[in-house]
Structure formats: C-alpha cells, structure tokens
Design a protein around this motif. Structure first.
Motif, PDB file in Angstrom:
ATOM      1  N   PRO A 110       0.831  -1.211   0.000  1.00  0.00           N
ATOM      2  CA  PRO A 110       0.000   0.000   0.000  1.00  0.00           C
ATOM      3  C   PRO A 110       0.867   1.264   0.000  1.00  0.00           C
ATOM      4  O   PRO A 110       2.068   1.205   0.263  1.00  0.00           O
ATOM      5  CB  PRO A 110      -0.805  -0.126   1.300  1.00  0.00           C
ATOM      6  N   LEU A 111       0.226   2.390  -0.253  1.00  0.00           N
ATOM      7  CA  LEU A 111       0.961   3.648  -0.348  1.00  0.00           C
ATOM      8  C   LEU A 111       1.703   3.978   0.941  1.00  0.00           C
ATOM      9  O   LEU A 111       2.830   4.511   0.903  1.00  0.00           O
ATOM     10  CB  LEU A 111      -0.001   4.791  -0.695  1.00  0.00           C
ATOM     11  N   ASN A 112       1.095   3.712   2.098  1.00  0.00           N
ATOM     12  CA  ASN A 112       1.732   4.066   3.369  1.00  0.00           C
ATOM     13  C   ASN A 112       2.637   2.973   3.922  1.00  0.00           C
ATOM     14  O   ASN A 112       3.071   3.047   5.072  1.00  0.00           O
ATOM     15  CB  ASN A 112       0.663   4.438   4.405  1.00  0.00           C
ATOM     16  N   ARG A 113       2.894   1.944   3.126  1.00  0.00           N
ATOM     17  CA  ARG A 113       3.816   0.876   3.477  1.00  0.00           C
ATOM     18  C   ARG A 113       3.458   0.230   4.824  1.00  0.00           C
ATOM     19  O   ARG A 113       4.338  -0.132   5.618  1.00  0.00           O
ATOM     20  CB  ARG A 113       5.262   1.393   3.517  1.00  0.00           C
ATOM     21  N   SER A 114       2.157   0.067   5.070  1.00  0.00           N
ATOM     22  CA  SER A 114       1.728  -0.523   6.335  1.00  0.00           C
ATOM     23  C   SER A 114       2.097  -2.001   6.417  1.00  0.00           C
ATOM     24  O   SER A 114       2.219  -2.554   7.514  1.00  0.00           O
ATOM     25  CB  SER A 114       0.214  -0.354   6.503  1.00  0.00           C
ATOM     26  N   LYS A 115       2.264  -2.636   5.265  1.00  0.00           N
ATOM     27  CA  LYS A 115       2.586  -4.065   5.207  1.00  0.00           C
ATOM     28  C   LYS A 115       2.912  -4.416   3.761  1.00  0.00           C
ATOM     29  O   LYS A 115       2.728  -3.608   2.852  1.00  0.00           O
ATOM     30  CB  LYS A 115       1.401  -4.903   5.698  1.00  0.00           C
ATOM     31  N   ILE A 116       3.355  -5.643   3.557  1.00  0.00           N
ATOM     32  CA  ILE A 116       3.476  -6.179   2.202  1.00  0.00           C
ATOM     33  C   ILE A 116       2.691  -7.478   2.172  1.00  0.00           C
ATOM     34  O   ILE A 116       2.843  -8.335   3.054  1.00  0.00           O
ATOM     35  CB  ILE A 116       4.947  -6.395   1.770  1.00  0.00           C
ATOM     36  N   MET A 117       1.821  -7.610   1.187  1.00  0.00           N
ATOM     37  CA  MET A 117       0.937  -8.774   1.082  1.00  0.00           C
ATOM     38  C   MET A 117       1.362  -9.673  -0.070  1.00  0.00           C
ATOM     39  O   MET A 117       1.760  -9.183  -1.127  1.00  0.00           O
ATOM     40  CB  MET A 117      -0.510  -8.318   0.890  1.00  0.00           C
ATOM     41  N   PHE A 118       1.243 -10.961   0.162  1.00  0.00           N
ATOM     42  CA  PHE A 118       1.525 -11.950  -0.866  1.00  0.00           C
ATOM     43  C   PHE A 118       0.258 -12.773  -1.090  1.00  0.00           C
ATOM     44  O   PHE A 118      -0.259 -13.410  -0.161  1.00  0.00           O
ATOM     45  CB  PHE A 118       2.680 -12.862  -0.449  1.00  0.00           C
ATOM     46  N   LEU A 139      13.007  -8.343   4.286  1.00  0.00           N
ATOM     47  CA  LEU A 139      12.297  -7.178   3.762  1.00  0.00           C
ATOM     48  C   LEU A 139      12.092  -6.083   4.806  1.00  0.00           C
ATOM     49  O   LEU A 139      11.753  -4.945   4.441  1.00  0.00           O
ATOM     50  CB  LEU A 139      10.937  -7.611   3.208  1.00  0.00           C
ATOM     51  N   LYS A 140      12.239  -6.416   6.077  1.00  0.00           N
ATOM     52  CA  LYS A 140      12.065  -5.444   7.163  1.00  0.00           C
ATOM     53  C   LYS A 140      10.682  -4.801   7.133  1.00  0.00           C
ATOM     54  O   LYS A 140      10.519  -3.597   7.367  1.00  0.00           O
ATOM     55  CB  LYS A 140      13.137  -4.347   7.087  1.00  0.00           C
ATOM     56  N   MET A 141       9.671  -5.581   6.816  1.00  0.00           N
ATOM     57  CA  MET A 141       8.302  -5.091   6.762  1.00  0.00           C
ATOM     58  C   MET A 141       7.370  -6.127   7.379  1.00  0.00           C
ATOM     59  O   MET A 141       7.728  -7.299   7.516  1.00  0.00           O
ATOM     60  CB  MET A 141       7.860  -4.833   5.301  1.00  0.00           C
ATOM     61  N   ARG A 142       6.178  -5.679   7.730  1.00  0.00           N
ATOM     62  CA  ARG A 142       5.156  -6.599   8.205  1.00  0.00           C
ATOM     63  C   ARG A 142       4.686  -7.446   7.019  1.00  0.00           C
ATOM     64  O   ARG A 142       4.371  -6.908   5.955  1.00  0.00           O
ATOM     65  CB  ARG A 142       3.988  -5.824   8.802  1.00  0.00           C
ATOM     66  N   ILE A 143       4.630  -8.762   7.205  1.00  0.00           N
ATOM     67  CA  ILE A 143       4.279  -9.689   6.123  1.00  0.00           C
ATOM     68  C   ILE A 143       2.865 -10.221   6.339  1.00  0.00           C
ATOM     69  O   ILE A 143       2.493 -10.589   7.453  1.00  0.00           O
ATOM     70  CB  ILE A 143       5.254 -10.884   6.062  1.00  0.00           C
ATOM     71  N   GLU A 144       2.092 -10.271   5.274  1.00  0.00           N
ATOM     72  CA  GLU A 144       0.753 -10.869   5.347  1.00  0.00           C
ATOM     73  C   GLU A 144       0.557 -11.780   4.144  1.00  0.00           C
ATOM     74  O   GLU A 144       0.718 -11.363   3.001  1.00  0.00           O
ATOM     75  CB  GLU A 144      -0.326  -9.786   5.351  1.00  0.00           C
ATOM     76  N   MET A 145       0.221 -13.045   4.408  1.00  0.00           N
ATOM     77  CA  MET A 145      -0.037 -14.009   3.351  1.00  0.00           C
ATOM     78  C   MET A 145      -1.549 -14.138   3.175  1.00  0.00           C
ATOM     79  O   MET A 145      -2.272 -14.357   4.159  1.00  0.00           O
ATOM     80  CB  MET A 145       0.558 -15.371   3.707  1.00  0.00           C
TER      81      MET A 145
END
Length: 295
Positions: A110-118, A139-145
């Motif tokens: 998302p634009l605000n980099r709240s997470k990265i989704m796969f 990736l140093k980000m919150r991951i959501e599958m």
C-alpha cells in the motif's frame, strides 16, 4: 464559515485484486478514469474510479475517501509495484527452498507501506510460518499471506477465455456466482463439463448469466415426450429459449412451432405429471390448445 461540498458514491476497482467496490462521500469533481486514495484494512490504497454508483443504505461502504490521487501518489505506487515484484521473486525462491506447495500470484505494498501482502493459491493448508520469518528478516516489513481461490487468481492475473475475449472475472464480475453441472442440462447444453471449463479449471462463470431465463422449463413437457394438441399427437423435439419457441413433430412429419407468448395467448394448459396422480412415464401428456391451431 465552511462551505458544503457536494459528494457522491463511486464504483472503484482495486489495483491489486482487480475486485470492485463502492466508496461514498467522494467529491463531485472526481470522474470516471480518475485515481483516488482511500483507507482500507490494508492501509492507504490507490484505486481506479470506474463510474458512479448508487449508495446502499443497508450496506454502507467500509472504505474512507482520503483524496484525489496526486502525481506523487502515482509515483509512489509505481515505485512500490517494482519493489513488490522483486519481493515476489524472493518469496517464490524461499517457498521453493522450503518445499511449500503454493502458487504465488502477486505481492502488493500500500501507499503508506503498512505491510506487504503476498497472494497465493493452494489446494490445501500451507504452513508458511518459516517463510514469513525469512521474509520479515530480509524485507524489514510486516508480512501478510493471503490465500485466494483459483477464480480469484484468474481475476487478478487476467486471461483470455475460450471465447477469445478477456475472462469475465477480469473485466466486470463483481462477485462469483455458484456454477454447477445442472446448469448445463437446464440450458440444453451437452453434459460434458470439460467443454465448459474456464481457464481457472472451474465451470465458466457465463453459464450462470442466463440460467434464470430457463426457469420456465419446469413448466414445459419433456423432450421426446408425446403431447396431444387439438386431437393430433405431436412429439416435443426442441426448446429454443433464445427465440422462446417449442417445436413439435406430428405423426405425418408436419412441424408445429409455438412461441411461449402464443401458448399463453391461446390458453395452452400444461397438464404435467404430479407426484400423487399415478401417471406413468410412458403415458401421453395431454395438452389442450384452446382456439384455432392455425390462428
């Protein structure tokens, strides 16, 4: 003194899943083809406006309009798309190394980099805990599958159907209707599911588009059954639900074609077998046509 701004409800399309939804309280100057930024459970998202919509009081939109997209928003989205592509390649490599049986389709930031989704498709449950740990570390980000169905997968990726056109799910379908083998029989189609299987491996969505038009079939005599019209015996040979006609063959080879409207206008009474009437399958179904057969 504040000035009231006229607002409307618009139809939007998400750029990650290609699904549709509504957003309320959007300024009147937002037009079809514009990009807007909304707040969702995924974060701040750039979405495409595909038209105007009618608000549903019973199902209000769950998304909040934030602003009309700026050049900076679009630039950030493009940057995130490139970053997500690299992350997807990494995720596929790690999943393969871990022996996970999953078909990874897309990654999205998302634009605000709240997470990265796969987004992925899998026939069964996947234990991706180790995969998430490895991704978060790199990736140093919150991951959501997010697991999606095979039809959702085609909607996201896009494809060309057997008709030579883009698959309906990737063009306009809002939600997937139930499609089953019984629909083939109802629409006089051959009972061969393989001929009506879409790219996703499921029965084609378009089989459900006209199924309501065939509901009258339950009031019609069975194909190949004998009926009596004005003292003459006929065999029911064909239904044409597009032209709304029934074709009968007479004993001497004559052909009688009646439209559904003619049946109603002439007062054709359908005396179909009932559960308790004791009528056997080989008995003749009698249908009396009131009026002149040739009128």
């Amino acid at each position: 003194m504040s000035v009231a701004i006229d607002t409307k409800t618009v139809r939007i399309r998400f750029l990650d899943t290609h699904k549709f939804s509504d957003v309320e309280n959007v300024p009147e100057d937002v037009q079809k083809g514009d990009f807007i930024v909304i707040e969702t459970e995924k974060g701040e998202e750039l979405v495409l406006v595909v038209g105007r919509s009618v608000p549903d009081p019973d199902n209000p939109s769950q998304y909040k309009f934030l602003r009309k997209a700026t050049k900076k928003d679009i630039s950030i989205f493009d940057k995130h798309e490139k970053e997500a592509e690299k992350a997807l390649a990494l995720c596929k490599k790690l999943a393969e190394n871990l022996g996970l049986k999953m078909n990874l389709l897309k990654s999205y930031i998302p634009l605000n980099r709240s997470k990265i989704m796969f987004y992925y498709v899998s026939e069964g449950r996947v234990d991706f805990r180790q995969l998430v740990k490895e991704l978060a570390k790199r990736l140093k980000m919150r991951i959501e599958m997010r697991q999606v169905g095979v039809r959702d997968g085609v909607q996201m990726a896009g494809a060309i159907g057997v008709c030579g056109q883009q698959c309906c799910c990737s063009v306009f379908i809002d939600k997937f209707d139930t499609v089953n083998v019984e629909m083939l029989e109802e629409q006089n189609l051959p009972p061969t599911p393989t001929k009506f299987t879409g790219i996703c491996g499921r029965l084609m969505c378009c089989l459900a588009f006209e199924v309501d038009n065939y509901s009258i079939r339950k009031n019609l005599p069975e194909l190949e059954s004998e009926v009596e019209i004005n003292g003459k015996k006929y065999v029911v040979k064909n239904y044409d639900f597009i032209k709304e006609t029934i074709t009968f063959y007479g004993e001497e080879g004559e052909i009688l074609v009646l439209t559904f409207d003619q049946i109603d206008e002439l007062g054709l009474k359908r005396e179909l077998p009932c559960d308790n009437c004791g009528m056997k399958n080989n008995e003749v179904e009698r249908i009396e046509l009131e009026g002149n057969e040739n009128s």
